[in-house]
Design a protein around this motif. Structure first.
Motif, PDB file in Angstrom:
ATOM      1  N   GLN A  12     -76.353  13.974 -50.945  1.00  0.00           N
ATOM      2  CA  GLN A  12     -76.768  14.765 -49.788  1.00  0.00           C
ATOM      3  C   GLN A  12     -76.615  16.257 -50.033  1.00  0.00           C
ATOM      4  N   ASN A  13     -75.690  16.674 -50.905  1.00  0.00           N
ATOM      5  CA  ASN A  13     -75.529  18.090 -51.237  1.00  0.00           C
ATOM      6  C   ASN A  13     -76.709  18.626 -52.043  1.00  0.00           C
ATOM      7  N   CYS A  14     -77.456  17.735 -52.688  1.00  0.00           N
ATOM      8  CA  CYS A  14     -78.617  18.157 -53.485  1.00  0.00           C
ATOM      9  C   CYS A  14     -79.895  18.220 -52.646  1.00  0.00           C
ATOM     10  N   PHE A  15     -79.905  17.593 -51.455  1.00  0.00           N
ATOM     11  CA  PHE A  15     -81.119  17.519 -50.657  1.00  0.00           C
ATOM     12  C   PHE A  15     -81.171  18.578 -49.567  1.00  0.00           C
ATOM     13  N   SER A  16     -80.057  19.045 -49.056  1.00  0.00           N
ATOM     14  CA  SER A  16     -80.064  20.014 -47.965  1.00  0.00           C
ATOM     15  C   SER A  16     -78.799  20.858 -48.030  1.00  0.00           C
ATOM     16  N   LEU A  17     -78.902  22.060 -47.413  1.00  0.00           N
ATOM     17  CA  LEU A  17     -77.738  22.941 -47.365  1.00  0.00           C
ATOM     18  C   LEU A  17     -76.670  22.413 -46.419  1.00  0.00           C
TER      19      LEU A  17
END
Length: 623
Positions: free
Chosen positions: A387-392
């Motif tokens: 999830q850290n790679c998909f959105s801030l």
């Protein structure tokens, strides 16, 4: 003593001055009764005569000479609210209101109707409601008795007449006329009416009703013929405005409409979903656009509100628009790249133009940059780290709530052995638990005495990926991958599944569609093999384990125990029920190891395949 009517102070201390009711209704008929109390509630101690009795006494005369005179029947008493019910006087009036903050009007005339109710001498002032007037109209003065002066007097119908001013609550009304009923009533009461006056209207309202004067300029061109010929005929061009030179500029698409009826031009913007622009569809409203201005002096102001024909040398016409060319409209360059079919036919018939090749203005799509996901570092769960790679602002991954509710507290347990080159590690046995609610795996090592290895939790609850699983395409172990004899790799350690409990076997049978056919076939073949018999090597291993277990209990008498088991085996089949075996062991104080008993039960060992030395220990769990 203040309430005593005889006392001199009694009349000065009154607080109620209403008269008593003399008219009553009984069964729908009106009756007159004598008052028992006077004004203010004072008791009438004198026997008073009514008006009818006084009339009767006045008409009495001696009956011996003239005889009894005929009495005139008294007239019925009718109250005012009955006699004047629904009888209303109406007067037409107006009042003048100042308008201080307007340059177009200095005062305003507002027409009203004054109503006078004869039954209770009340009045009301009503102004007719006009739509879109912007004024609070309707009832200006609600129905009430209007005060006349500071002495407490109220207006009476005798104070109203035509051609007079009347002041109510600080506002002066001019009465100009009345209706026919009001005129007849006032004349019947002896009032001389003034002559009626004309109603004054609001000058600003009358000015608005006048038609707007239009100035027609003489012209040699017949505009009416052009309008009748080209009415509702519009040329449509598709253009682009290149605004990339300005800050945050871009290429913006527009539609140019040229109206043949009056040579006007309109520019409309094309909006796309989620383009981030305000919904203003018209960039240039419909108007005549100047193409060339007359040469002016440098001192002449260039900013004007309106452009006349004397200031423009040439206007835009249909000849100035062509596909593949740029045109400047009010300082904005527009590149025309296409037009519609009606425009093509018009230019082909009118000007003989046949070249309408559209220009491709679409930008090439940008190459998609592949998203490189960093390798998994092993901290936390893989889904949470992604999830850290998909959105801030990472959000928790969605869970299958239905699966969690259906498989809550459902656990598949397996016995696994560690596959290791070290012979000491190969003897270690573990309990692998698979949780069906969230597909997590935990491994527990039962502690063994004098083994030199501290047992306990080997692996906490986590999802175990399969070999070859990547961050982009993560695959985890499922129940169909956990079969007896299969090898699983848990974070670099290999485990071989050696056994499973009964719940796993029942779960595989009830969910046969979730498991491969080869796995179910292997399970059925292994069960069939155990029913026919087992190998002596397996039995020898079990016997050795049982002997080691019995060495810890020297107080047991093997002969007595053997006789008891043989007595309960009445049919001589060598098979005892599970409950019967456990009850017999409890009565003989024989310890039962759950691990060894389960092994014996799964292998379905027969009594006669085992040496009679330790036959009592294997009679359990054979059926």
């Amino acid at each position: 003593f203040l309430t005593n009517p005889v006392h001199p102070l009694g009349s000065d201390m009154k607080t109620s001055f209403h008269r008593s009711q003399t008219l009553v209704y009984k069964n729908g008929f009106a009756f007159f009764r004598l008052p028992t109390v006077g004004i203010g509630g004072e008791r009438l101690y004198v026997n008073q005569l009514s008006q009818s009795e006084l009339d009767e006494l006045s008409s009495m005369r001696p009956t011996l000479t003239y005889g009894q005179a005929k009495r005139v029947p008294p007239s019925d008493f009718i109250p005012a609210y009955v006699a004047f019910d629904k009888k209303i006087l109406k007067f037409d009036a107006y009042f003048q209101e100042d308008v201080p903050l307007s340059a177009e009007e200095h005062y305003r005339i507002r027409q009203v109707a004054i109503y006078y109710y004869l039954e209770d001498d009340s009045m009301s002032v009503v102004e007719p409601v006009v739509q879109n007037s912007g004024l609070p109209q309707g009832k200006l003065i609600r129905r009430q008795r209007v005060p006349k002066n500071e002495h407490g007097d109220h207006y009476h119908w005798k104070d109203l007449n035509r051609g007079m001013n009347i002041t109510m609550y600080g506002r002066t009304y001019r009465i100009v006329d009345c209706d026919p009923f009001t005129q007849v009533f006032l004349e019947s009461q002896g009032i001389e009416l003034n002559p009626p006056e004309k109603m004054i209207f609001d000058p600003y309202t009358e000015l608005r009703r006048m038609p707007v004067r239009k100035y027609i300029t003489p012209s040699d061109f017949d505009q009416l013929k052009q309008f009748l010929t080209y009415d509702k005929q519009v040329l449509r061009f598709y253009a682009m405005w290149d605004d990339t030179n300005s800050m945050f500029g871009e290429n913006r698409p527009y539609i140019i409409h040229y109206y043949l009826a009056d040579d006007t031009v309109e520019v409309r913007e094309i909006h796309k979903p989620n383009d981030g622009r305000d919904p203003f569809p018209v960039l240039i409203k419909r108007q005549r656009l100047p193409k060339t201005f007359v040469d002016k002096k440098k001192t002449f102001p260039s900013c004007v509100l309106e452009i006349s024909d004397q200031e423009v040398l040439e206007w835009y016409t249909a000849k100035d628009f062509a596909v593949g060319k740029s045109t400047t409209l009010l300082g904005r360059p527009f590149f025309i790249y296409d037009c519609d079919e009606f425009t093509r036919n018009f230019y082909r018939d009118k000007f003989g133009i046949t070249d309408f090749q559209p220009v491709d203005v679409k930008k090439k799509p940008l190459e998609e940059v592949p998203q490189v996901i960093p390798p998994y570092n092993g901290f936390g769960f893989l889904e949470d780290s992604l999830q850290n790679c998909f959105s801030l602002l990472p959000k928790p991954p969605r869970k299958d709530v239905i699966k969690m509710l259906e498989n809550d507290h459902k656990v598949l347990r397996y016995q696994v052995a560690l596959e290791s080159p070290n012979p000491e590690d190969r003897k270690r046995r573990f309990i692998l638990s698979y949780f069906l609610s969230n597909d997590m795996i935990s491994i527990y090592e039962p502690p063994v005495r004098n083994s030199g290895i501290i047992g306990g939790k080997y692996l906490g609850k986590t999802r175990v990926p399969k070999p070859g699983s990547t961050t982009e395409n993560a695959t985890y172990y499922e129940p169909s991958d956990l079969t007896i004899g299969s090898t699983i790799e848990v974070f670099g350690h290999r485990f071989v599944i050696t056994d499973a409990d009964e719940y796993v076997l029942n779960y595989m049978e009830s969910n046969a569609e979730s498991f491969p056919a080869a796995t179910l076939q292997y399970q059925s073949s292994s069960e069939a093999q155990t029913e026919t018999g087992v190998t002596y090597q397996e039995l020898d291993e079990l016997i050795v384990q049982v002997q080691e277990e019995l060495k810890l209990h020297n107080y047991l008498n093997n002969s007595n125990i053997q006789e008891e088991f043989l007595q309960h085996d009445k049919d001589g089949s060598g098979i005892l029920d599970k409950g019967e075996f456990l009850a017999l062991c409890d009565s003989l104080n024989v310890p039962t190891s759950d691990v060894l008993v389960n092994k014996v039960r799964r292998k379905r060992c027969c009594l006669y395949y085992i040496p009679l030395l330790k036959i009592w220990y294997f009679k359990a769990f054979l059926g």
